[in-house]
Design a protein around this motif. Structure first.
Motif, PDB file in Angstrom:
ATOM      1  N   ALA A   1       0.841  -1.148   0.079  1.00 19.82           N
ATOM      2  CA  ALA A   1      -0.087   0.004   0.033  1.00 19.82           C
ATOM      3  C   ALA A   1       0.988   1.268  -0.083  1.00 19.82           C
ATOM      4  N   LEU A   2       2.247   1.082   0.041  1.00 17.84           N
ATOM      5  CA  LEU A   2       3.088   2.363   0.178  1.00 17.84           C
ATOM      6  C   LEU A   2       3.371   2.967  -1.087  1.00 17.84           C
ATOM      7  N   PRO A   3       3.370   4.062  -1.237  1.00 17.90           N
ATOM      8  CA  PRO A   3       3.556   4.924  -2.453  1.00 17.90           C
ATOM      9  C   PRO A   3       4.923   4.428  -3.106  1.00 17.90           C
ATOM     10  N   GLU A   4       4.974   4.289  -4.539  1.00 21.29           N
ATOM     11  CA  GLU A   4       6.295   3.739  -4.948  1.00 21.29           C
ATOM     12  C   GLU A   4       7.548   4.657  -4.516  1.00 21.29           C
ATOM     13  N   GLY A   5       8.552   4.206  -4.448  1.00 22.19           N
ATOM     14  CA  GLY A   5       9.695   4.957  -3.990  1.00 22.19           C
ATOM     15  C   GLY A   5       9.788   5.310  -2.564  1.00 22.19           C
ATOM     16  N   THR A   6       8.935   4.508  -1.766  1.00 24.01           N
ATOM     17  CA  THR A   6       9.081   4.909  -0.424  1.00 24.01           C
ATOM     18  C   THR A   6      10.301   4.412   0.362  1.00 24.01           C
ATOM     19  N   GLY A   7      11.044   4.940   1.093  1.00 25.77           N
ATOM     20  CA  GLY A   7      12.312   4.684   1.680  1.00 25.77           C
ATOM     21  C   GLY A   7      12.465   3.507   2.322  1.00 25.77           C
ATOM     22  N   ALA A   8      13.412   2.972   2.530  1.00 26.46           N
ATOM     23  CA  ALA A   8      13.890   1.651   3.490  1.00 26.46           C
ATOM     24  C   ALA A   8      13.011   1.958   5.009  1.00 26.46           C
ATOM     25  N   GLU A   9      13.373   3.100   5.430  1.00 21.95           N
ATOM     26  CA  GLU A   9      12.762   3.184   7.104  1.00 21.95           C
ATOM     27  C   GLU A   9      11.456   3.185   6.806  1.00 21.95           C
ATOM     28  N   ALA A  10      10.780   3.775   6.090  1.00 19.48           N
ATOM     29  CA  ALA A  10       9.073   3.614   5.982  1.00 19.48           C
ATOM     30  C   ALA A  10       8.914   2.282   5.740  1.00 19.48           C
ATOM     31  N   SER A  11       9.468   1.774   4.855  1.00 18.27           N
ATOM     32  CA  SER A  11       9.177   0.257   4.284  1.00 18.27           C
ATOM     33  C   SER A  11       9.214  -0.861   5.616  1.00 18.27           C
ATOM     34  N   LEU A  12      10.220  -0.732   5.932  1.00 13.55           N
ATOM     35  CA  LEU A  12      10.507  -1.432   7.291  1.00 13.55           C
ATOM     36  C   LEU A  12       9.633  -1.432   8.468  1.00 13.55           C
ATOM     37  N   HIS A  13       9.244  -0.037   8.672  1.00 13.28           N
ATOM     38  CA  HIS A  13       8.450   0.188   9.657  1.00 13.28           C
ATOM     39  C   HIS A  13       6.991  -0.355   9.226  1.00 13.28           C
ATOM     40  N   ALA A  14       6.703  -0.125   8.129  1.00 20.83           N
ATOM     41  CA  ALA A  14       5.260  -0.567   7.787  1.00 20.83           C
ATOM     42  C   ALA A  14       5.208  -2.214   8.095  1.00 20.83           C
ATOM     43  N   ALA A  15       6.137  -2.923   7.526  1.00 19.34           N
ATOM     44  CA  ALA A  15       6.178  -4.336   7.750  1.00 19.34           C
ATOM     45  C   ALA A  15       6.386  -4.790   9.257  1.00 19.34           C
ATOM     46  N   ILE A  16       7.099  -4.125   9.941  1.00 21.68           N
ATOM     47  CA  ILE A  16       7.272  -4.431  11.258  1.00 21.68           C
ATOM     48  C   ILE A  16       5.845  -4.232  12.018  1.00 21.68           C
ATOM     49  N   GLY A  17       5.309  -3.097  11.695  1.00 16.79           N
ATOM     50  CA  GLY A  17       4.014  -2.570  12.375  1.00 16.79           C
ATOM     51  C   GLY A  17       2.958  -3.551  12.007  1.00 16.79           C
ATOM     52  N   ALA A  18       2.820  -4.155  10.972  1.00 17.51           N
ATOM     53  CA  ALA A  18       1.896  -5.028  10.521  1.00 17.51           C
ATOM     54  C   ALA A  18       1.942  -6.513  11.239  1.00 17.51           C
ATOM     55  N   HIS A  19       3.402  -6.874  11.204  1.00 10.98           N
ATOM     56  CA  HIS A  19       3.526  -7.888  11.937  1.00 10.98           C
ATOM     57  C   HIS A  19       3.059  -8.004  13.422  1.00 10.98           C
ATOM     58  N   LEU A  20       3.676  -7.013  14.160  1.00 12.77           N
ATOM     59  CA  LEU A  20       3.426  -6.717  15.526  1.00 12.77           C
ATOM     60  C   LEU A  20       1.851  -6.703  15.939  1.00 12.77           C
ATOM     61  N   ARG A  21       1.256  -5.824  14.786  1.00 13.71           N
ATOM     62  CA  ARG A  21      -0.489  -5.633  15.080  1.00 13.71           C
ATOM     63  C   ARG A  21      -1.097  -7.052  14.997  1.00 13.71           C
TER      64      ARG A  21
END
Lengths: 209, 209
Positions: free
Chosen positions: B86-106
């Motif tokens: 769902a992240l916009p194309e070209g999203t940085g590593a920081e935001a990408s990893l944060h999204a993945a980690i957040g989804a896993h933890l939720r």
DNA sequence: CCAGTTACCTAACAGTTGTTAGTTATGGTG
DNA sequence: CACCATAACTAACAACTGTTAGGTAACTGG
């Protein structure tokens, strides 16, 4: 052979398995198979005695598992404390943390069936057994908190990280290695270097250094 | 009430617990009490039926627990894939990893009894059940490896970190939160920020920034 | 209205569990 | 030698386990 059994054998005693031998065997089985699928009869058989005989040494199954859990923490606690206190005074944060992490991983992955059994089955045992192990656990946790606080006060660690939280994260990550670590694929020593590096410096590529 | 049960009730059917209702209840019990101390009779009672009736829906206890394990991974897998894509194309590593980690933890801490049950009991179930769950697991692991590899190829992550190893370390650390996380003390959201920050930047105080 | 399907219940089975009581063999001590 | 503690053994118990066979009530399609 356990120390006790060795001592008694050297005294000419018909070497009994004894309390210590039972615990050694129990720790190994718990580490390998978890709590639920290790019955008293399995422990007894592995120790070379009959199930009923366990009640000469212990009052219940809970008492056996509680003893295993306590020893497990004591081993890793001693290992970690010794490793850190052996460092020369004025050792930096990097080396201090690496020493502590290494000691924890070695106890968990190389040295002790007791420590690995503790990590493996703590979440599976009855509430009362968990409660009995808590004081020993807290002492070990306090050791980590003291180390991390010291490093933070020296200005080596970011001032905005919560110590308790950091400790939970760190020990959690270390303990999780038990699920996949394969000594044939790498040493606990190498692992501890990797973990220390990631936790200290992160995984992001940097301009500096 | 499960979706199926609700649908059937609205159709005027005498609402049966059904396969889905049994699984919901089983997942909750496994999450709370672990594998070994949850008997078929406990599951049945919590579902409001008798033990023997479970065999109308399932062929064995193993089949129940296997279903719970599979759903558990599917939920967290879907959650993580959706969050990243769902992240916009070209999203940085920081935001990408944060999204993945957040989804896993939720999925683990907020949303799903199935996911938390999986993490909790995977190490306790019979070998055959674990094996049955492996393909589903591997697919989720591959999703993580793909994400991390992409970030590394973009030059965002250090080139010397091993992807498999990093994934094991990361997911291990995340899953370990299940042992101590208390929703009254903080949100999964806040946790994911902390974890992402530590993994990306480390805990060392730096001259720069 | 009848046949069939769905979703349950009852009752019992064989095996395993932690635990207990009573017994026995060994080896050191007075 | 007699005595005693140690460390086992045997045999059984009640409770609980996953599982099975056969029966039953309710709703559904023809």
């Amino acid at each position: 052979m356990s120390e006790l059994a060795a001592k008694q054998a050297s005294q000419g005693v018909r070497s009994p398995v004894g309390r210590e031998g039972v615990l050694d065997v129990a720790a190994k089985l718990f580490r390998e198979q978890g709590y639920g699928s290790v019955s008293l009869r399995k422990i007894a058989e592995a120790a070379g005695i009959k199930a009923g005989s366990l009640y000469y040494h212990f009052g219940s199954k809970d008492e056996i598992v509680a003893a295993v859990l306590d020893v497990g923490i004591q081993v890793v606690h001693d290992s970690m404390r010794q490793a850190v206190s052996a460092l020369p005074e004025g050792t930096g944060a990097e080396a201090s943390l690496h020493a502590a992490i290494g000691a924890h991983l070695r106890a968990l992955l190389d040295v002790s069936d007791y420590t690995s059994a503790n990590v493996r089955i703590f979440g599976q045992v009855p509430q009362s057994v968990r409660d009995a192990n808590l004081p020993t656990r807290r002492a070990y946790e306090a050791e980590w908190d003291a180390l991390l606080s010291r490093l933070q006060q020296e200005g080596a660690l970011k001032s905005d990280v919560d110590i308790r939280h950091l400790r939970l994260m760190l020990i959690g990550a270390l303990n999780a290695t038990l699920d996949w670590f394969d000594p044939a694929r790498g040493s606990a020593e190498a692992l501890s270097r990797t973990y220390a590096d990631v936790f200290l410096n992160g995984i992001l590529e940097r301009q500096d250094t």
